[in-house]
Every structure is written in C-alpha cells, then in structure tokens.
Scaffold this motif. Structure first.
Motif, PDB file in Angstrom:
ATOM      1  N   ASP A 173       0.823  -1.211  -0.063  1.00  0.00           N
ATOM      2  CA  ASP A 173       0.026  -0.129  -0.085  1.00  0.00           C
ATOM      3  C   ASP A 173       0.851   1.241   0.093  1.00  0.00           C
ATOM      4  OD1 ASP A 173      -2.667   1.245   0.440  1.00  0.00           O
ATOM      5  OD2 ASP A 173      -1.726   1.799   2.274  1.00  0.00           O
ATOM      6  N   PHE A 177       0.954   2.921  -3.518  1.00  0.00           N
ATOM      7  CA  PHE A 177      -0.140   4.012  -3.738  1.00  0.00           C
ATOM      8  C   PHE A 177       0.049   5.175  -2.578  1.00  0.00           C
ATOM      9  CE2 PHE A 177      -1.860  -0.385  -4.128  1.00  0.00           C
ATOM     10  CZ  PHE A 177      -2.501  -0.196  -5.466  1.00  0.00           C
ATOM     11  N   ASN A 178       1.056   5.308  -1.863  1.00  0.00           N
ATOM     12  CA  ASN A 178       1.147   6.658  -1.147  1.00  0.00           C
ATOM     13  C   ASN A 178       2.412   7.202  -1.686  1.00  0.00           C
ATOM     14  OD1 ASN A 178       0.802   7.900   1.502  1.00  0.00           O
ATOM     15  ND2 ASN A 178       2.619   7.446   1.658  1.00  0.00           N
ATOM     16  N   ARG A 214      -6.378   2.326  -5.336  1.00  0.00           N
ATOM     17  CA  ARG A 214      -5.932   1.984  -3.826  1.00  0.00           C
ATOM     18  C   ARG A 214      -6.998   1.480  -3.029  1.00  0.00           C
ATOM     19  NH1 ARG A 214      -4.959   4.996   1.881  1.00  0.00           N
ATOM     20  NH2 ARG A 214      -4.534   3.037   2.863  1.00  0.00           N
TER      21      ARG A 214
ATOM     22  N   SER B 153      -3.756   0.974   6.911  1.00  0.00           N
ATOM     23  CA  SER B 153      -3.953  -0.171   6.105  1.00  0.00           C
ATOM     24  C   SER B 153      -4.145  -1.470   6.813  1.00  0.00           C
ATOM     25  CB  SER B 153      -2.990  -0.294   4.993  1.00  0.00           C
ATOM     26  OG  SER B 153      -2.721  -1.529   4.288  1.00  0.00           O
ATOM     27  N   PRO B 313      -3.596  10.955   1.785  1.00  0.00           N
ATOM     28  CA  PRO B 313      -3.441  12.167   0.751  1.00  0.00           C
ATOM     29  C   PRO B 313      -4.344  11.712  -0.291  1.00  0.00           C
ATOM     30  CG  PRO B 313      -1.310  11.533   1.305  1.00  0.00           C
ATOM     31  CD  PRO B 313      -1.983  10.597   2.127  1.00  0.00           C
ATOM     32  N   LEU B 314      -4.344  10.370  -0.925  1.00  0.00           N
ATOM     33  CA  LEU B 314      -4.885  10.240  -2.155  1.00  0.00           C
ATOM     34  C   LEU B 314      -6.505  10.137  -1.793  1.00  0.00           C
ATOM     35  CD1 LEU B 314      -3.364   7.114  -3.702  1.00  0.00           C
ATOM     36  CD2 LEU B 314      -3.471   9.365  -4.439  1.00  0.00           C
ATOM     37  N   LEU B 315      -7.025   9.583  -0.631  1.00  0.00           N
ATOM     38  CA  LEU B 315      -8.330   9.368  -0.241  1.00  0.00           C
ATOM     39  C   LEU B 315      -9.059  10.817  -0.140  1.00  0.00           C
ATOM     40  CD1 LEU B 315      -8.540   6.072   1.465  1.00  0.00           C
ATOM     41  CD2 LEU B 315      -8.521   6.540  -0.948  1.00  0.00           C
TER      42      LEU B 315
END
Lengths: 400, 400
Positions: A173, A177-178, A214, B153, B313-315
């Motif tokens: 993850d 995705f980060n 993600r 996660s 940051p993505l979510l």
C-alpha cells in the motif's frame, strides 16, 4: 533446533538433509548462499550427483527499503500457504514447496537451477516464447480456483481471513499508492525526471484514479493473489513458467496480479531502446507486445472456460463472466500503470530501466515508462486489449 | 457455570445479577422471556424499582428457516464485537453492551423498554420524524470509522480478518442472492404472485446485475457493517435511534447497510395502501419518501464531512470522496432492490406486506414491492437520490 536463529551454511545443510527425502543418507552435501540477504537468506544445497534443493529463510527486516524497516517473519508461513494453495490448482505453474518449518521461518523448495529468471532472460534477449501464455493460463487457474466462482461462500470467507497478510500488504500500500504520488523521502526520482515527478504529484485527475485503485487493492478480496508478480518472481524454460516468492500473497483484486505482469513486460518494452540498436530494439519490443497479447489471451480464455462450470447459477451467466473478465482487464491496466510509476520514481526500481548504461538513453526510457504508466491509469476503462497492443506496436515501429 | 447450556429464567437472573452493577445486591429481581426463541433466547430482568437489563443468549440453530438449519453460537461473540466497535464510534446510535460471556454465548444489554422497534412504529403510524436522519448520521460514523478512510492499512486488514463471519454471511448469501432468483423450495412465493416470480426467474438481465451485487457482497470489504439493518433492528424514540441485533456483522460494502434501511422503508411504502385509506396512505407514503431523503442526506453529508480529515492524501481529494459516496448510492439502490425481492418471494417476509388483512390488497402490495425491487436493481446506476424521491412521490400521489 527450537527458537528462531539465522541459518548458517551448516544449518541449511542440516535442514535440507532432514526434510528432503531425495538425498541418499550418506552422500556429501555442498551448500552456497545464492540470495542477496536483503529480505531472506537463500541457500542451494546440492549432492555430489548434482541434484539439489533450495532453503529459504525469512529475516525479520527489509534492508533495501530503509534501515530498520522491520518485517514479520510470519511472511514465510504466508508464502508456504500460497505456494501450497496455488500449487494444488496449478502445479505446472508454481514452484514446488517440499517442507515448511514455522519456528525457523524456513522453506524447503525445489531447485530450478537449469531455469532462468524471466527478467534476466528478457534483458539478455533470450527467446521466451510461450512463457506469457503459460503464465496467463496459470493465473486463470489459481485466481479462478480461489474465487467465489469456485468456492462456496463460507469456505471462501474462511480463506480470506486465514490468508490475511496485513503487514506485507501495508508495505505494498505504501510503495504503490502512497509514496509515488507525493514528494516523499523514500522515493528515488531519477536524475533528469525531477520536473516530470513534480508534475505528476500535482495531477489531481490521476490521483483521483489512483485513489480508486488503492481502495480496490485494500477492499476487493476477489481471489488469492501472488501479490508481487513481477518478472523477477518467475522462473522460465522453453514455454514453461514456475512462479515463486509468494510472501506478499493475500486475497485481492485479480487485476493486481495480471497488471504487475503486464507492467513488467512494459518496463522491459520501455527500456529496450536503451539496451539495443534501433532495429533490434524494435523487434524485441514487438515480442513484448506479443507477450502481453498472449498473456491476456491465455488468462481470459482459460478463465471463461472454467467459469462455465461454476456452481453458482448467477455467476455462471455467460454475459456476466464476460463482463467480469472485462472488469479484470480494466483493473489490469490501472494496476499496471501504478507499477510502471512506482518502479520509475518510487523506492524500488528495476534493472530493465536503471541498469541502462548510457545516461541520456536511460533518462529517455524512464520518462517513457512514467508517461506510459499515467496513460494506462487514465485510459484503463477505454483501452481494449487490441487497442493497447496496436498502440504499443505503433510506438515500437516509430521508436517512441 | 462452565459449558454451554440454554438459560432457564433463573439462569438469566443470575447472569444479570452477577454482571450488572446497577442492581442493589439485595433487591428482588423479576424475569420474563421476551424473544420468540427462533434464533436466540431474550430475557428482561427487572428490579422492583422498574430498572432492568436484557439478557440475550444465542441458540445453536435457526428454527424459522428450516428444521435443523444449524447456526454457530459464535455469532454472539460477533454481535458483541460489532456492538462494541460501533458503540465506540457512535454511542448514541448503538444499543449498549454491558457484558459478554463467550462460553455461554450470552450478552447483557441495556434495556430500552420505553422505546419502540421502528418497524412496529411505522406500522401503527407513529411519528418517527428525525429517526431516519439520525440513523443516516450513525451509519456515516460507523462505516467511515471502520473504513480505509479512517484506519491505517494494516489495522484495517487485521480487523477484516478478525471480524470475518463466514457462516452468517453464507446464510445472507443464500437468502439474498441464491434462492430468490430460482424456483427454490425455501422460497415462499405469495399466492397470486406465482407468475410474477416465474417471470423474474427468467430475467437474465436482472440476474446479471444481481450477480454483480453478489460478488460485491462477497468481496468488497469497505467497512464493518451491521449486516442485517432492517427496521426491526432499530429501536426508536423522538428523533433518536439505537441499532441492535448485530450478529450478521462483517466487513462488506457500505451500500449493503444503507440499502437495507432504504428497502425496509420502501417495504412499508409498498404496504401502506393495504393498511390505510387512500388519503392516509398517501400521507404516510410521503413521510417514507421524506425518511429516505433524510437518511441519505444524513449519511452522505456526515460521511463527506469526516472524509476531509482522512490521513490518506489520495483518499482526501474532495472529488474522490464525492465519487465514492455516489458509488455507495448506486450500491444502496442495488442492494435495496435485492432486499425488496427477497422479502417478497424469499424465505423471510416482513409484517409490512404479509400481515395486510385483505387478500387482494396484500397481493397488490406484494406485487408492487417485487416490481420496485427489480426497477431499483436495473436503474441503480442512473437513478439519483432526487430522482428516486420524485418518482416515489409520484407513485404515492397516484396511488400506485
């Protein structure tokens, strides 16, 4: 031998002798360490007649990502479970597990000394025709066979919980995705690509798509994945493949496994102009496109064929199966895009790009991989397998 | 008291006295059994001053579905875990758990004697204004708080595995996604609806959509759900709600919980013309539409507000959160459709339809519910919250 300790060379011989029935009791055994010791210790133990086995032991940290990033030794048990489960469904595509010792986090594995690692074979230009199709069929067997198409509801849910892999999935993850979507200290942005990376970090449309991927990775327990299926996790020989290094296995979206294979073929595709003269590069890149075509054909045809026999009346509808496979394709493109990006500007790179000797050539190839990754993510829902292959062939023909 | 045995009335008193600190040590306690004993035994234990507690004990079978359908007593532990987890995130929306005894599969719960079950309140025409909005906010808290938006996660993956509920989820899988879409002996097709059911069983486009919902239910571990959130699982009082009966809890798609609430409001909506005169039915049906509107508004606004604070940051991208909530709405409609269908022709019906005294009136209401369920599934991706409410108001105004 209770209580975990790092194996010495002699420990590896002892372990092999006790748990492998194939050695004559009196034969002398030789041992060499063949792993790089970053994540695991890997030994080859051989008899005088040349037959051997592999001993793999998990170490409690990841040296290559950062000093003191600890990592559970429990991953050896997870690897054993995934190899066993996949091995039952697709013995011809899975490295054979001969023994697992939980206390020592050690595995005894078949020795494939005559085989090559796929990434190395691709880098030196070996003919690996037939490998991609075989790997596609292997994926169809193991992903279908651990999914709701094949398993009763309760059995599947028991497996999802039993094979949970929180710590290694958290690593994935982070590195997928980060980090690559922000200016993070763990990233390794290649010289010359600083502006490209900065522009990517400010691309909100891209990050929106990656956020969706993600969540899919985190939530969608479709099937038992290998979880780290790059071309360095596959032994190959004359149209055959054996998948290994399954410690990242977990229940996740099928497209993550398929996508990582596609992406690693594309990393090779992107790097080829840095390794060969124009004509030879073009030919090899056509071969990579053919690999991707054959991989998807092998996977999708074998998956659809199996789905006709599912016990679920709802899931056996042919139209539904076709839709499902189409959705796996979209995920494949999306996850492939994230792999291309993280292998270019994230913490862990690949030889296909990083080992290109010429600085300018390398930079061009890395930029190509980053660009291709972004395109795949943005066009995941509109690009067909045919469309992707045509587009890649055009790129190859034009030397792009 | 080791080893499981079914509680007698005296056992229930003992259990309450030992584990509830609110009783004076010498006070006399009275006990009555208030459950129907199909799935659990439920006792109310009261002191002379009127204060009381509830004792709930799981039985190792489901009597109402079929003779000898066994069911794990482990569900009491699952219920305890869900009530605790949800109770921490939304104490004002969750029935309080006072004690859990794993060996006896018994729970000690707060007594809400002054409250009503929402389904009963709706059936007798009580004013339950404010309840739907409160339940929407409750769902936003518990679903957001157990999702990847709120949890790191690895922690989330540990929770998904820890709270797996294979056996009860298999029951749900069967009664929601298997039986109602074929001519199965467990179905209870109402008299007069035989042709409607047969036509549904041959509708391949519908079954295609339901197959997708089935896989979402099985695979998509978005958040810790209640898992059986019908209007009979909610106590209500003057704009407040307390959710109970959480033994079906598991990590699944958020729209499953939200959709079951919407569907049970719609089951009431569909049944109202069978219970009341035209004018009164129309008014009550408008109130149900308002409930659905308020539920979704309460849920979606509270969810979006919380998502601004996510650590990912993505979510945290506002556009992504809006997309995510939109996807939950689509799931809500789809799962609501499956609940309407299975409550009409599947094994377990609801009083809103089945208890309508007049045979012709009842049949019309049941047909309406079946039709509405199919529409919601087929139009899940195109119907907005506003569109649904307009459409329902038109139905109510025209007495459809």
């Amino acid at each position: 031998m209770t209580g975990y300790h790092e194996f010495s060379l002699n420990d590896a011989i002892d372990f092999a002798r006790r748990h492998y029935g194939g050695f004559d009791g009196t034969t002398a055994l030789a041992v060499e360490e063949i792993g790089d010791g970053n994540l695991n210790r890997v030994f080859r133990v051989t008899a005088t007649d040349g037959r051997g086995v592999i001993v793999k032991q998990a170490l409690p940290y990841i040296r290559c990502i950062g000093e003191g990033w600890p990592l559970t030794r429990h991953r050896a048990a997870r690897e054993a479970q995934v190899l066993l489960r996949h091995g039952r469904l697709s013995p011809e595509g899975t490295l054979a597990l001969l023994h697992h010792d939980d206390a020592q986090s050690a595995l005894l594995l078949e020795d494939l000394s005559g085989w090559r690692v796929w990434r190395q074979a691709l880098l030196v230009g070996d003919n690996t025709r037939g490998v991609a199709a075989a790997l596609g069929r292997h994926l169809a067997k193991v992903l279908y066979g651990t999914s709701d198409f094949a398993l009763p509801s309760a059995d599947k849910r028991v497996e999802v919980a039993r094979l949970a892999n929180p710590e290694l999935c958290a690593t994935t993850d982070t590195v997928f995705f980060n980090d690559p979507y922000q200016d993070h200290e763990r990233n390794r942005v290649p010289t010359g690509l600083e502006a490209d990376a900065a522009e990517l970090w400010s691309d909100r449309a891209l990050k929106h798509k990656v956020a969706g991927l993600r969540l899919r990775f985190q939530c969608d327990a479709q099937a038992l994945l290998h979880g780290d299926l790059h071309t360095g996790s596959v032994f190959v020989r004359e149209g055959e493949c054996r998948v290994f290094d399954a410690e990242f296995g977990f229940y996740g979206p099928m497209g993550f496994d398929v996508g990582l294979v596609v992406a690693n073929l594309l990393l090779n595709f992107c790097g080829l102009p840095g390794w060969r003269q124009a004509r030879a590069a073009e030919e090899a890149r056509f071969a990579r496109v053919e690999d991707i075509r054959a991989l998807w054909k092998g996977f999708s045809e074998a998956f659809v064929a199996q789905a006709g026999g599912t016990q679920s009346p709802l899931l056996s509808e042919p139209g539904f199966v076709a839709d499902f496979v189409q959705r796996v394709w979209q995920d494949t493109l999306g996850f492939a895009g994230t792999e291309l990006i993280r292998r270019t500007i994230g913490v862990a790179h690949v030889a296909d790009l990083d080992d290109i000797p010429d600085d300018n050539g390398r930079e061009a190839c890395q930029r190509r991989a980053l660009w291709l990754g972004r395109r795949l993510i943005m066009e995941a829902t509109t690009l067909s397998p045919l469309g992707l292959c045509s587009w890649l062939r055009r790129m190859a023909a034009e030397g792009e």
